[in-house]
Design an enzyme around this catalytic site. Structure first.
Site, PDB file in Angstrom:
ATOM      1  N   GLY A  14     -20.383   6.329  43.480  1.00  0.00           N
ATOM      2  CA  GLY A  14     -20.833   7.612  42.931  1.00  0.00           C
ATOM      3  C   GLY A  14     -21.410   7.460  41.533  1.00  0.00           C
ATOM      4  N   GLN A  15     -21.824   8.577  40.968  1.00  0.00           N
ATOM      5  CA  GLN A  15     -22.498   8.567  39.657  1.00  0.00           C
ATOM      6  C   GLN A  15     -21.598   8.045  38.533  1.00  0.00           C
ATOM      7  OE1 GLN A  15     -25.510  10.845  38.275  1.00  0.00           O
ATOM      8  NE2 GLN A  15     -26.451   9.960  40.068  1.00  0.00           N
ATOM      9  N   HIS A 187      -7.438  19.804  32.297  1.00  0.00           N
ATOM     10  CA  HIS A 187      -8.860  19.443  32.173  1.00  0.00           C
ATOM     11  C   HIS A 187      -9.639  20.474  32.984  1.00  0.00           C
ATOM     12  CE1 HIS A 187     -12.588  17.297  31.990  1.00  0.00           C
ATOM     13  NE2 HIS A 187     -12.628  17.140  33.293  1.00  0.00           N
TER      14      HIS A 187
END
EC number: 1.1.1.37
Length: 326
Positions: A14-15, A187
């Site tokens: 993934g990124q 978060h």
């Protein structure tokens, strides 16, 4: 070269994974004298893409990179690892309720927790990045009861870095002048970046920045909403800055904290500051290079206590939604 660290990275194709892997392999995470072996975990469908990333890692000829593999099998990916960086998670899609997201990801983190407990080295440490990271971490931890709770972390360092950047920009100083900045709670958009206890060039932020309404309003909102702003601007979620947050978190854990300073991560609450025991809650932390501790004795005024209460309630609510997985 003193030692070799085995690191598992989930969602590796993934990124965030793409931004993170090269920084691990180059020595930015564990230091210039520590060799690394990277064990990537990916879905079967993403294995070809992950193999392309492996080719690129090989083509960098990083001296510290001993070995890199990819697997879709949990037991293989977590075999004898010293660190698990749990980056992969299912992103929230249009029309998806938060509760649905918690449950979908919960199933993933139940299995990962069990596999880490079964396969990892005895000194394993785990950092959860995939969102909702506090509760994903809670689920994995509770499904790996043989691993000491002080080895589990969820990332809030990206929020700390975002907050530091905002304060430095407002004060017109380099970002390194901003210290003692802790992130409390989740978060998420309820997190509390604690500007009251932050210092700029050694002075309280409230002495340096006279616009206290900005601090209590737009500053907090900007930090809380920064992820959404980045998605709006670039059409994809923050990846390089998130990967940087992962590097900074691991460095914060394994490197002694400067005297009087702190770094931010979510850890299992021991009841400090009234955060319910057992929650994965963001605190200002310090490390001696081996052991991480919640910093005690921080003063929270009424404004801070109200923000603390909001983020605490959200984490309790998330925990209650996934109780059957704990």
């Amino acid at each position: 070269m003193s030692k070799t660290v085995k690191v598992a990275v989930t969602g590796a194709a993934g990124q965030i994974g793409y931004s993170l892997l090269f920084r691990i392999a180059s020595g930015q995470m564990f230091g210039a004298d520590t060799a690394v072996e990277i064990q990537m975990l990916e879905l079967e469908a993403a294995i070809p893409a992950a193999k392309g990333v492996i080719m690129e890692l090989e083509d960098c000829a990083f001296p510290l990179l001993q070995k890199v593999t990819v697997s879709s099998d949990l037991d293989t990916a977590f075999k004898e690892i010293n660190w698990a960086l749990l980056v992969g998670s299912v992103p929230r899609k249009a029309g998806m309720e938060r509760g649905d997201l918690l449950k979908i990801n919960g199933g993933i983190f139940v299995n990962q927790g069990k596999a880490i407990e079964k396969n990892a080295a005895s000194d394993v440490r785990i950092l959860v990045v995939g969102n909702p990271c506090n509760t994903n971490c809670l689920i994995a931890m509770n499904n790996a009861k043989g691993i000491s709770q002080d080895r589990w972390f969820a990332m809030t360092k990206l929020d700390e870095n975002r907050a530091k950047s905002q304060l430095a920009s407002k004060a017109g100083v380099p970002v390194k002048e901003v210290t003692h900045l802790g992130i409390w709670g989740n978060h998420s958009a309820t997190q509390y970046p604690d500007f009251y206890n932050t210092k700029i060039s050694g002075k309280p932020v409230t002495d340096v920045i006279s616009d206290h309404e900005w601090l209590k309003g737009d500053f907090i909102k900007n930090v809380q909403q920064r992820g959404a702003e980045i998605i709006k601007a670039r059409g994809a979620s923050s990846a390089a800055s998130a990967a940087n947050g992962v590097v900074d978190t691991v460095r914060g854990i394994i490197t002694p904290t400067a005297p009087g300073d702190c770094f931010s991560a979510a850890v299992v609450s021991d009841g400090s500051y009234g955060a319910e025991k057992g929650l994965i809650f963001g605190f200002p932390l310090k490390s001696d290079g081996k052991k991480v501790e919640i910093i005690q004795g921080i003063s929270l005024n009424d404004f801070a206590k109200e923000k603390f209460k909001i983020t605490h309630e959200e984490l309790v609510s998330e925990r209650n939604e996934v109780k059957e997985m704990l």
